[in-house]
Design an enzyme around this catalytic site. Structure first.
Site, PDB file in Angstrom:
ATOM      1  N   GLU A  15       0.834  -1.207   0.000  1.00  0.00           N
ATOM      2  CA  GLU A  15       0.000   0.000   0.000  1.00  0.00           C
ATOM      3  C   GLU A  15       0.871   1.261   0.000  1.00  0.00           C
ATOM      4  O   GLU A  15       2.086   1.188   0.224  1.00  0.00           O
ATOM      5  CB  GLU A  15      -0.923  -0.009   1.216  1.00  0.00           C
ATOM      6  CG  GLU A  15      -0.170  -0.077   2.525  1.00  0.00           C
ATOM      7  CD  GLU A  15      -0.734   0.843   3.579  1.00  0.00           C
ATOM      8  OE1 GLU A  15      -1.041   2.006   3.245  1.00  0.00           O
ATOM      9  OE2 GLU A  15      -0.825   0.408   4.730  1.00  0.00           O
ATOM     10  N   LYS A  78      -5.951  10.590   0.587  1.00  0.00           N
ATOM     11  CA  LYS A  78      -5.925   9.245   1.199  1.00  0.00           C
ATOM     12  C   LYS A  78      -7.139   8.477   0.687  1.00  0.00           C
ATOM     13  O   LYS A  78      -8.276   8.796   1.046  1.00  0.00           O
ATOM     14  CB  LYS A  78      -5.966   9.403   2.729  1.00  0.00           C
ATOM     15  CG  LYS A  78      -6.041   8.102   3.506  1.00  0.00           C
ATOM     16  CD  LYS A  78      -6.011   8.383   5.012  1.00  0.00           C
ATOM     17  CE  LYS A  78      -6.438   7.170   5.824  1.00  0.00           C
ATOM     18  NZ  LYS A  78      -6.545   7.461   7.265  1.00  0.00           N
ATOM     19  N   LYS A 154      -3.192  -1.677  14.233  1.00  0.00           N
ATOM     20  CA  LYS A 154      -2.360  -0.600  14.797  1.00  0.00           C
ATOM     21  C   LYS A 154      -2.653  -0.409  16.283  1.00  0.00           C
ATOM     22  O   LYS A 154      -3.775  -0.560  16.740  1.00  0.00           O
ATOM     23  CB  LYS A 154      -2.593   0.685  14.023  1.00  0.00           C
ATOM     24  CG  LYS A 154      -1.722   0.717  12.763  1.00  0.00           C
ATOM     25  CD  LYS A 154      -1.656   2.096  12.166  1.00  0.00           C
ATOM     26  CE  LYS A 154      -2.896   2.395  11.387  1.00  0.00           C
ATOM     27  NZ  LYS A 154      -2.950   1.724  10.103  1.00  0.00           N
TER      28      LYS A 154
HETATM   29  N1  PSU Z   1       0.112   0.831   8.584  1.00  0.00           N
HETATM   30  C1  PSU Z   1       1.144   1.657   8.960  1.00  0.00           C
HETATM   31  N2  PSU Z   1       0.974   2.997   8.740  1.00  0.00           N
HETATM   32  C2  PSU Z   1      -0.168   3.512   8.123  1.00  0.00           C
HETATM   33  C3  PSU Z   1      -1.231   2.640   7.725  1.00  0.00           C
HETATM   34  C4  PSU Z   1      -1.022   1.306   7.992  1.00  0.00           C
HETATM   35  O1  PSU Z   1       2.171   1.187   9.501  1.00  0.00           O
HETATM   36  O2  PSU Z   1      -0.244   4.729   7.914  1.00  0.00           O
HETATM   37  C5  PSU Z   1      -2.488   3.170   7.035  1.00  0.00           C
HETATM   38  C6  PSU Z   1      -3.080   2.060   6.167  1.00  0.00           C
HETATM   39  O3  PSU Z   1      -3.168   2.559   4.860  1.00  0.00           O
HETATM   40  C7  PSU Z   1      -4.452   1.777   6.738  1.00  0.00           C
HETATM   41  C8  PSU Z   1      -4.824   3.140   7.232  1.00  0.00           C
HETATM   42  O4  PSU Z   1      -5.355   1.261   5.793  1.00  0.00           O
HETATM   43  O5  PSU Z   1      -3.602   3.570   7.870  1.00  0.00           O
HETATM   44  C9  PSU Z   1      -6.036   3.101   8.148  1.00  0.00           C
HETATM   45  O6  PSU Z   1      -6.634   4.362   8.194  1.00  0.00           O
HETATM   46  P1  PSU Z   1      -8.077   4.534   8.873  1.00  0.00           P
HETATM   47  O7  PSU Z   1      -7.862   4.197  10.314  1.00  0.00           O
HETATM   48  O8  PSU Z   1      -8.438   5.999   8.656  1.00  0.00           O
HETATM   49  O9  PSU Z   1      -9.016   3.603   8.178  1.00  0.00           O
END
Ligand code: PSU
Ligand code: MN
Length: 306
Positions: A15, A78, A154
């Site tokens: 990604e 994004k 995360k």
């Molecule tokens: N993993 C990382 N850093 C990131 C992300 C994932 O180590 O920045 C990103 C990914 O693209 C994931 C996104 O899909 O964060 C999730 O964002 P949200 O919580 O707004 O869905």
């Protein structure tokens, strides 16, 4: 890329939101390159996914990686499932999150994808004054048959609720080589893994069986951050709680929340979280490369190599 796909060679999608929104320059471009190199060293072909000028790109050259990594803050959109059409219509650069990258990988016939950490159920998403902030990554895992390798949801998320959500939506969560779900920055989260694979070869057999069932869902594989770059679980917890309190005080919400928290945690840990984040991303890419090789030629058509 087209030849690799046509020949059913092992390919790993990567990604790009972690490049544009997840990490500072120059660590972002360094980890993007290191991830591609780790996938090649494993015997597979990397395919970093992003959006430029109205097209989904599957496989970026070095200039494109650099452009994404150095774009001024706020100029890269994004793109997730709900914002994919807007990203394509707007022109310019957009980075793909886990959900948007899974859509692109599936459309191209790529079955393995590596990221750092998936999005999930944010703390405070349910209960009193619920925000309902649940990442579209979880819905995507429920509906798109791609194997996603990560270092756990995360650390900023509600991990038990994220696992409940994935279970309800039929997404297997498999920890490789340990019995707890990895804690993203930390090797462990204290939460038992729903399923365990002893090693990559067992994980590949589970992925092959899952995809062969044609249930429509993806599968989540979790590998711990390498020990040398890991943060202690207590340090992670303290920084995450501090950052979340700051975000609430600042009224940060929506798609901006995850990048904001990652940047704040980097400040609070004096860069240690960035070292852990880059190490775990590169390690996930390596494991995904080995997984893709073990699954070749095609998990839908054949059995993994012994
Ligand atoms: N993993 C990382 N850093 C990131 C992300 C994932 O180590 O920045 C990103 C990914 O693209 C994931 C996104 O899909 O964060 C999730 O964002 P949200 O919580 O707004 O869905
Ligand atoms: Mn969200």
């Amino acid at each position: 890329m087209i030849e690799a796909i046509a020949a059913h060679r092992p390919i790993v999608a990567l990604e790009s939101t972690l490049i544009s929104h997840g990490l500072p320059y120059p660590q972002n471009v360094a980890v993007a390159r290191a991830s591609e190199a780790a996938i090649r060293a494993a015997g597979a072909t990397p395919a970093t996914v992003a959006i430029h000028a109205g097209r989904i790109l599957i496989g970026l050259d070095d200039g494109a990686l650099e452009a994404l990594a150095t774009a001024p803050a706020g100029t890269v959109f994004k793109a997730a499932r709900p914002s994919l059409a807007v990203a394509l219509t707007a022109g310019g650069w957009a980075a793909t999150t886990v959900s948007a990258t899974m859509i692109a990988a599936d459309a191209a016939g790529i079955r393995v994808f590596a990221t750092g950490g998936i999005g999930g159920v944010h703390r405070g998403a349910f209960g009193a004054s619920a925000t309902l902030d649940v990442s579209s990554d979880l819905e995507e895992l429920a509906r798109t048959p791609v194997a996603v390798v990560c270092a756990g949801p995360k650390a900023i998320l509600d991990l038990p609720l994220t696992l409940e959500y994935l279970e309800t939506r039929g997404v297997p969560v498999v920890a490789i080589g340990q019995d707890e779900v990895p804690g993203f920055y930390a090797t462990s989260s204290g939460v038992p893994a729903p399923h365990i694979a002893a090693d990559i070869s067992e994980a590949a057999r589970i992925v092959a069986a899952h995809l062969e069932l044609e249930l429509g869902s993806g599968i989540l594989l979790c590998v711990a951050v390498p020990q040398a770059a890991a943060l202690p679980q207590a340090e992670t917890k303290a920084a995450v709680e501090h950052a979340i309190a700051d975000a609430q005080a600042g009224g940060i919400h929506g798609p901006a929340l995850t990048p904001w928290l990652l940047a704040r945690i980097a400040e609070l840990t004096d860069g240690a979280s960035v070292r852990a984040n880059t190490a775990l991303i590169e390690n996930d890419a390596r494991v995904a490369g080995l997984l893709a090789v073990a699954l070749a030629p095609d998990p839908r058509a054949g059995q993994p190599r012994p």
